[in-house]
Motif scaffolding. Structure first.
Motif, PDB file in Angstrom:
ATOM      1  N   ASP A  27       7.848   2.651   8.650  1.00 15.58           N
ATOM      2  CA  ASP A  27       7.095   1.723   7.818  1.00 15.58           C
ATOM      3  C   ASP A  27       7.377   2.017   6.356  1.00 15.58           C
ATOM      4  O   ASP A  27       7.739   3.140   5.982  1.00 15.58           O
ATOM      5  CB  ASP A  27       5.602   1.812   8.090  1.00 15.58           C
ATOM      6  CG  ASP A  27       4.906   0.504   7.741  1.00 15.58           C
ATOM      7  OD1 ASP A  27       5.065  -0.455   8.505  1.00 15.58           O
ATOM      8  OD2 ASP A  27       4.239   0.453   6.696  1.00 15.58           O
ATOM      9  N   PHE A  28       7.205   0.992   5.538  1.00 12.47           N
ATOM     10  CA  PHE A  28       7.424   1.121   4.099  1.00 12.47           C
ATOM     11  C   PHE A  28       6.302   0.404   3.375  1.00 12.47           C
ATOM     12  O   PHE A  28       5.863  -0.666   3.793  1.00 12.47           O
ATOM     13  CB  PHE A  28       8.768   0.521   3.696  1.00 12.47           C
ATOM     14  CG  PHE A  28       9.024   0.581   2.207  1.00 12.47           C
ATOM     15  CD1 PHE A  28       9.410   1.772   1.615  1.00 12.47           C
ATOM     16  CD2 PHE A  28       8.864  -0.538   1.412  1.00 12.47           C
ATOM     17  CE1 PHE A  28       9.646   1.841   0.250  1.00 12.47           C
ATOM     18  CE2 PHE A  28       9.091  -0.478   0.038  1.00 12.47           C
ATOM     19  CZ  PHE A  28       9.484   0.715  -0.535  1.00 12.47           C
ATOM     20  N   GLY A  29       5.820   0.995   2.290  1.00 11.31           N
ATOM     21  CA  GLY A  29       4.784   0.362   1.484  1.00 11.31           C
ATOM     22  C   GLY A  29       4.943   0.740   0.030  1.00 11.31           C
ATOM     23  O   GLY A  29       5.504   1.789  -0.300  1.00 11.31           O
ATOM     24  N   MET A  30       4.453  -0.098  -0.858  1.00 13.73           N
ATOM     25  CA  MET A  30       4.514   0.210  -2.281  1.00 13.73           C
ATOM     26  C   MET A  30       3.289  -0.349  -2.988  1.00 13.73           C
ATOM     27  O   MET A  30       2.671  -1.304  -2.516  1.00 13.73           O
ATOM     28  CB  MET A  30       5.801  -0.334  -2.906  1.00 13.73           C
ATOM     29  CG  MET A  30       5.986  -1.831  -2.808  1.00 13.73           C
ATOM     30  SD  MET A  30       7.653  -2.350  -3.315  1.00 13.73           S
ATOM     31  CE  MET A  30       7.697  -1.713  -5.008  1.00 13.73           C
ATOM     32  N   ASN A  31       2.925   0.278  -4.090  1.00 14.32           N
ATOM     33  CA  ASN A  31       1.741  -0.154  -4.818  1.00 14.32           C
ATOM     34  C   ASN A  31       1.783   0.372  -6.252  1.00 14.32           C
ATOM     35  O   ASN A  31       2.520   1.318  -6.572  1.00 14.32           O
ATOM     36  CB  ASN A  31       0.464   0.331  -4.132  1.00 14.32           C
ATOM     37  CG  ASN A  31       0.341   1.849  -4.125  1.00 14.32           C
ATOM     38  OD1 ASN A  31       1.024   2.517  -3.359  1.00 14.32           O
ATOM     39  ND2 ASN A  31      -0.504   2.388  -4.986  1.00 14.32           N
ATOM     40  N   LEU A  32       0.986  -0.234  -7.106  1.00 17.07           N
ATOM     41  CA  LEU A  32       0.780   0.258  -8.465  1.00 17.07           C
ATOM     42  C   LEU A  32       0.081   1.600  -8.399  1.00 17.07           C
ATOM     43  O   LEU A  32      -0.881   1.782  -7.651  1.00 17.07           O
ATOM     44  CB  LEU A  32      -0.077  -0.738  -9.256  1.00 17.07           C
ATOM     45  CG  LEU A  32      -0.514  -0.310 -10.660  1.00 17.07           C
ATOM     46  CD1 LEU A  32       0.658  -0.438 -11.622  1.00 17.07           C
ATOM     47  CD2 LEU A  32      -1.676  -1.185 -11.140  1.00 17.07           C
ATOM     48  N   SER A  33       0.557   2.589  -9.168  1.00 20.73           N
ATOM     49  CA  SER A  33      -0.084   3.897  -9.171  1.00 20.73           C
ATOM     50  C   SER A  33      -0.967   4.117 -10.389  1.00 20.73           C
ATOM     51  O   SER A  33      -1.975   4.812 -10.304  1.00 20.73           O
ATOM     52  CB  SER A  33       0.970   5.018  -9.108  1.00 20.73           C
ATOM     53  OG  SER A  33       1.823   4.972 -10.245  1.00 20.73           O
ATOM     54  N   ASN A  34      -0.609   3.540 -11.527  1.00 11.49           N
ATOM     55  CA  ASN A  34      -1.478   3.690 -12.696  1.00 11.49           C
ATOM     56  C   ASN A  34      -1.070   2.714 -13.789  1.00 11.49           C
ATOM     57  O   ASN A  34       0.094   2.325 -13.903  1.00 11.49           O
ATOM     58  CB  ASN A  34      -1.434   5.127 -13.235  1.00 11.49           C
ATOM     59  CG  ASN A  34      -0.207   5.397 -14.088  1.00 11.49           C
ATOM     60  OD1 ASN A  34      -0.229   5.256 -15.308  1.00 11.49           O
ATOM     61  ND2 ASN A  34       0.907   5.773 -13.439  1.00 11.49           N
ATOM     62  N   GLY A  56       0.836  -1.194   0.000  1.00 13.68           N
ATOM     63  CA  GLY A  56       0.000   0.000   0.000  1.00 13.68           C
ATOM     64  C   GLY A  56       0.860   1.229   0.000  1.00 13.68           C
ATOM     65  O   GLY A  56       1.801   1.344  -0.780  1.00 13.68           O
ATOM     66  N   GLN A  57       0.558   2.161   0.886  1.00 18.01           N
ATOM     67  CA  GLN A  57       1.334   3.385   0.976  1.00 18.01           C
ATOM     68  C   GLN A  57       2.045   3.482   2.326  1.00 18.01           C
ATOM     69  O   GLN A  57       2.443   4.546   2.739  1.00 18.01           O
ATOM     70  CB  GLN A  57       0.437   4.612   0.744  1.00 18.01           C
ATOM     71  CG  GLN A  57      -0.190   4.603  -0.629  1.00 18.01           C
ATOM     72  CD  GLN A  57      -0.875   5.905  -0.981  1.00 18.01           C
ATOM     73  OE1 GLN A  57      -0.648   6.472  -2.034  1.00 18.01           O
ATOM     74  NE2 GLN A  57      -1.717   6.391  -0.106  1.00 18.01           N
ATOM     75  N   GLY A  58       2.230   2.360   2.978  1.00 17.87           N
ATOM     76  CA  GLY A  58       2.796   2.352   4.317  1.00 17.87           C
ATOM     77  C   GLY A  58       1.694   2.510   5.341  1.00 17.87           C
ATOM     78  O   GLY A  58       0.762   3.290   5.157  1.00 17.87           O
ATOM     79  N   ARG A  59       1.769   1.756   6.436  1.00 16.55           N
ATOM     80  CA  ARG A  59       0.712   1.816   7.439  1.00 16.55           C
ATOM     81  C   ARG A  59       0.631   3.212   8.037  1.00 16.55           C
ATOM     82  O   ARG A  59       1.628   3.808   8.412  1.00 16.55           O
ATOM     83  CB  ARG A  59       0.966   0.781   8.528  1.00 16.55           C
ATOM     84  CG  ARG A  59       0.856  -0.650   8.036  1.00 16.55           C
ATOM     85  CD  ARG A  59       0.881  -1.616   9.205  1.00 16.55           C
ATOM     86  NE  ARG A  59       0.785  -2.982   8.717  1.00 16.55           N
ATOM     87  CZ  ARG A  59       1.823  -3.802   8.593  1.00 16.55           C
ATOM     88  NH1 ARG A  59       3.022  -3.380   8.931  1.00 16.55           N
ATOM     89  NH2 ARG A  59       1.666  -5.020   8.144  1.00 16.55           N
ATOM     90  N   SER A  60      -0.592   3.707   8.171  1.00 14.00           N
ATOM     91  CA  SER A  60      -0.819   5.034   8.735  1.00 14.00           C
ATOM     92  C   SER A  60      -2.152   5.047   9.455  1.00 14.00           C
ATOM     93  O   SER A  60      -3.152   4.551   8.912  1.00 14.00           O
ATOM     94  CB  SER A  60      -0.831   6.100   7.632  1.00 14.00           C
ATOM     95  OG  SER A  60      -1.258   7.351   8.142  1.00 14.00           O
ATOM     96  N   PRO A  61      -2.220   5.612  10.676  1.00  3.58           N
ATOM     97  CA  PRO A  61      -3.512   5.682  11.369  1.00  3.58           C
ATOM     98  C   PRO A  61      -4.525   6.545  10.640  1.00  3.58           C
ATOM     99  O   PRO A  61      -5.727   6.355  10.792  1.00  3.58           O
ATOM    100  CB  PRO A  61      -3.138   6.283  12.735  1.00  3.58           C
ATOM    101  CG  PRO A  61      -1.836   6.959  12.515  1.00  3.58           C
ATOM    102  CD  PRO A  61      -1.129   6.169  11.480  1.00  3.58           C
TER     103      PRO A  61
END
Length: 429
Positions: A104-111, A24-29
């Protein structure tokens, strides 16, 4: 449990001494509120300019901000070029609340976007991209009143919405472009609460799953006015129609036990309730202006507004209480030394920008701000008009006031913008 309490007791998983990885974009509250954290609509070429792009575009990348410009310049010297854009984001977050620190670190497809010409004045585009991401875990431990016994609550929120778009872009007069994008949203958001009485090995898990889908429309307009032989002024704007998403909400209860084989179900999960569900996505608009020296220099400024307070069906009570209207100011510059040069780095696009965002999150009387600087390069891949784009954004979101979470982040966006003359039939001399 209230959002204030969930933010006050930060996750052991999130703020522990170890390093975590999240899809995702990294865990965030903050992503636990409503439909989650909205993803950027931009590609890397636009991201490196502070997220600008509603008033301008060029042949070498697909404009994903303004549907009026998606088909612009797809015909070059009489040849029709198909453009393919594939990109992704990576987030690294340093998070703090008081004396607590975490990473934290996260990654995902953007387009994933394709644009192709039908005629010189008409282009079509299809796209797939995430719209929102929910990614948050939190552990709360509390003593029972009058007892030394401890109960543990593990909250896990995940999921989000995706969006498929079909765009038509038309040049209706010299320098005047009009576009419309039909959109289909779909996705699931899951909220798990697992409780454990520390002195026993029995867990209780409540799961709420919200599934939803629906259609929406986005319109765009852009105009370029020539000022001199090389200079022109551009203006552009988009309007996103608000819409309702519908689906169902499922609530499940399950008892589990910690055995030698791990955590295993004690019985078949009980379905507590299944109900129809609907939520609203807000309307929004974006306007921008830019001054351009074609394929040499460009400077842009934009303003965007999202009407979260005008939606009729908030996602839940927590979203209704903690979401307000969102505003954004963006600025960007672009420079290319000499597009006609044979020297490689003279053909590179250099870009930089700044973005100031008032997010939708309004918690404990504070409207959460997000400010970031960005820069990057679009680097040619051979001689066919294809580019590799990379953007780096450095920013801060949130505050330490009133027990809230402050995030310092680095965001890396990469994109392949590929051009291919699919409609040219070679001639044999």
């Amino acid at each position: 449990m209230s959002l204030k309490l969930r933010l006050a007791y930060l996750s052991i998983l999130l703020f522990g001494s170890h390093y975590t990885f999240a899809q995702g974009q990294g865990r965030s509250p903050y992503s636990a509120i409503g439909i989650g954290e909205l993803t950027e609509e931009t590609t890397a070429a636009q991201e490196m300019m502070g997220g600008t792009g509603v008033s301008f575009g060029n042949t070498f990348y697909i404009n994903t901000l303004n549907p009026a410009l998606m088909g612009k310049d797809r015909v070059v010297n009489g040849m029709k070029y198909v453009a393919l854009s594939v990109g992704g984001n990576g987030y690294f977050r340093n998070q703090e609340q008081g004396t607590l620190l975490g990473q934290d670190f996260g990654m995902n497809l953007s387009n994933l976007t394709m644009a192709f010409p039908v005629t010189r004045a008409w282009g079509i585009g299809v796209s797939f991209k995430p719209h929102s991401i929910v990614d948050y875990e939190n552990v709360v431990r509390r003593h029972f009143t009058g007892s030394s016994s401890i109960s543990s609550y593990h909250f896990s929120d995940y999921g989000g919405l995706s969006k498929v778009g079909l765009t038509n872009s038309v040049q209706i007069a010299r320098g005047l472009y009009l576009g419309v994008e039909g959109q289909y949203y779909f996705g699931n958001i899951v909220r798990d609460t697992t409780s454990l009485f520390i002195s026993s090995a029995t867990y209780s898990r409540f799961t709420g799953r919200s599934s939803m889908s629906g259609f929406a429309l986005k319109g765009g307009l852009a105009y370029a006015q020539k000022l001199s032989k090389r200079w022109k002024a551009n203006v552009g704007g988009t309007y996103q129609l608000g819409t309702d998403l519908s689906g169902e909400r499922l609530h499940i209860f399950q008892n589990l036990a910690n055995t030698s084989n791990g955590i295993t179900p004690l019985a078949t999960p009980d379905t507590l309730a299944v109900s129809d569900f609907a939520t609203s996505l807000p309307s929004s608009y974006r306007v921008g202006i830019s001054l351009e020296k074609t394929y040499q220099f460009l400077i842009a400024a934009e303003y965007a507004f999202t009407d979260w307070e005008g939606i009729s069906k908030p996602f839940d009570a927590r979203a209704a209480a903690n979401i307000r209207n969102s505003k954004q100011m963006s600025f960007g510059v672009e420079w290319i030394p000499d597009v006609n040069s044979t020297a490689y780095f003279n053909q590179v696009f250099y870009r930089a920008g700044f973005k100031s965002l008032q997010t939708p999150y309004y918690i404990n009387g504070i409207h959460i701000k997000d400010n970031s600087f960005s820069f990057g390069m679009s680097m040619p891949l051979g001689k066919g008009g294809s580019y590799f784009d990379w953007a780096l954004s450095v920013g801060t979101r949130g505050t330490l006031d009133k027990e809230l979470v402050k995030e310092n982040y680095i965001k890396m966006t990469v994109n392949f913008s590929l051009m291919r003359d699919w409609f040219h039939r070679p001639r044999i001399q």
